[in-house]
Design a protein around this motif. Sequence first.
Motif, PDB file in Angstrom:
ATOM      1  N   TRP A 230       0.851  -1.198   0.000  1.00  0.00           N
ATOM      2  CA  TRP A 230       0.000   0.000   0.000  1.00  0.00           C
ATOM      3  C   TRP A 230       0.873   1.229   0.000  1.00  0.00           C
ATOM      4  N   TRP A 231       0.442   2.227  -0.725  1.00  0.00           N
ATOM      5  CA  TRP A 231       1.115   3.524  -0.766  1.00  0.00           C
ATOM      6  C   TRP A 231       0.399   4.374   0.268  1.00  0.00           C
ATOM      7  N   ALA A 232       1.126   4.753   1.311  1.00  0.00           N
ATOM      8  CA  ALA A 232       0.486   5.428   2.431  1.00  0.00           C
ATOM      9  C   ALA A 232       1.343   6.566   2.958  1.00  0.00           C
TER      10      ALA A 232
ATOM     11  N   GLY B 294      -2.949   4.605  -2.183  1.00  0.00           N
ATOM     12  CA  GLY B 294      -3.010   3.709  -3.332  1.00  0.00           C
ATOM     13  C   GLY B 294      -2.530   2.332  -2.959  1.00  0.00           C
ATOM     14  N   ARG B 295      -2.564   1.448  -3.941  1.00  0.00           N
ATOM     15  CA  ARG B 295      -2.064   0.087  -3.747  1.00  0.00           C
ATOM     16  C   ARG B 295      -1.326  -0.345  -4.985  1.00  0.00           C
ATOM     17  N   LEU B 296      -0.429  -1.292  -4.773  1.00  0.00           N
ATOM     18  CA  LEU B 296       0.411  -1.756  -5.857  1.00  0.00           C
ATOM     19  C   LEU B 296       0.633  -3.248  -5.653  1.00  0.00           C
ATOM     20  N   ALA B 297       0.605  -3.993  -6.736  1.00  0.00           N
ATOM     21  CA  ALA B 297       0.880  -5.427  -6.667  1.00  0.00           C
ATOM     22  C   ALA B 297       1.974  -5.760  -7.669  1.00  0.00           C
TER      23      ALA B 297
ATOM     24  N   GLY C 125      -1.648  -6.575 -18.242  1.00  0.00           N
ATOM     25  CA  GLY C 125      -1.383  -6.616 -16.809  1.00  0.00           C
ATOM     26  C   GLY C 125       0.065  -6.394 -16.450  1.00  0.00           C
ATOM     27  N   GLY C 126       0.945  -7.236 -16.970  1.00  0.00           N
ATOM     28  CA  GLY C 126       2.364  -7.100 -16.672  1.00  0.00           C
ATOM     29  C   GLY C 126       2.715  -7.482 -15.246  1.00  0.00           C
ATOM     30  N   HIS C 127       3.924  -7.117 -14.839  1.00  0.00           N
ATOM     31  CA  HIS C 127       4.412  -7.446 -13.506  1.00  0.00           C
ATOM     32  C   HIS C 127       3.819  -6.555 -12.421  1.00  0.00           C
ATOM     33  N   ILE C 128       3.562  -5.293 -12.745  1.00  0.00           N
ATOM     34  CA  ILE C 128       3.161  -4.338 -11.709  1.00  0.00           C
ATOM     35  C   ILE C 128       1.812  -3.729 -12.055  1.00  0.00           C
ATOM     36  N   GLY C 129       0.881  -3.884 -11.141  1.00  0.00           N
ATOM     37  CA  GLY C 129      -0.424  -3.249 -11.270  1.00  0.00           C
ATOM     38  C   GLY C 129      -0.581  -2.273 -10.120  1.00  0.00           C
ATOM     39  N   TYR C 130      -1.175  -1.122 -10.380  1.00  0.00           N
ATOM     40  CA  TYR C 130      -1.297  -0.120  -9.333  1.00  0.00           C
ATOM     41  C   TYR C 130      -2.542   0.727  -9.532  1.00  0.00           C
ATOM     42  N   ASP C 131      -2.987   1.294  -8.437  1.00  0.00           N
ATOM     43  CA  ASP C 131      -4.147   2.183  -8.442  1.00  0.00           C
ATOM     44  C   ASP C 131      -3.913   3.285  -7.421  1.00  0.00           C
ATOM     45  N   VAL C 132      -4.220   4.508  -7.813  1.00  0.00           N
ATOM     46  CA  VAL C 132      -4.148   5.641  -6.900  1.00  0.00           C
ATOM     47  C   VAL C 132      -5.574   6.054  -6.560  1.00  0.00           C
ATOM     48  N   ARG C 133      -5.830   6.212  -5.312  1.00  0.00           N
ATOM     49  CA  ARG C 133      -7.138   6.620  -4.811  1.00  0.00           C
ATOM     50  C   ARG C 133      -7.579   7.903  -5.520  1.00  0.00           C
TER      51      ARG C 133
END
Length: 143
Positions: A81-83, A90-93, A106-114
């Motif tokens: 989590w980006w905190a 946000g969160r990142l996988a 998709g790739g290696h890194i998926g992310y979302d910013v609130r």
Amino acid sequence: MERWDRPRLIEPTTRLRSSFLAAVAEFRADRDYPTPWFVTDVDAAALADAEAFDTYVARLRAERHETGVRAAGLVPMTTLWWAAGDQMLGRLAIRHRLTRQLEQVGGHIGYDVRPGARRRGHATAMLAAALPVAASLGITRAL
């Protein structure tokens, strides 16, 4: 010395439950973008019950290992989590390996910013912070 109020990648934690729930509500209310996969993947009980949220956080941590992968088509992944302070931004996988489908989408890194934290450079900073983590997982060239 790094200040805790400065955004950084952290392990998913029950300490940020109220901010996580507020972020999920923001993602669901956002009409400009589709609801992210991770929001639809949150256990429904975790949104209503603190104990179930604890279980959800434990599940995220377990998904790093083959034994924690829940379904066919999913791969081990490290969720962070980006905190900043008590705010989840946000969160990142980071997926430890790719399937054919993930190579295409998709790739290696998926992310979302609130939604309330967008357009402030968080996505760029999250990705930059994730690259050393990916390298530590043996990913030499992140897709």
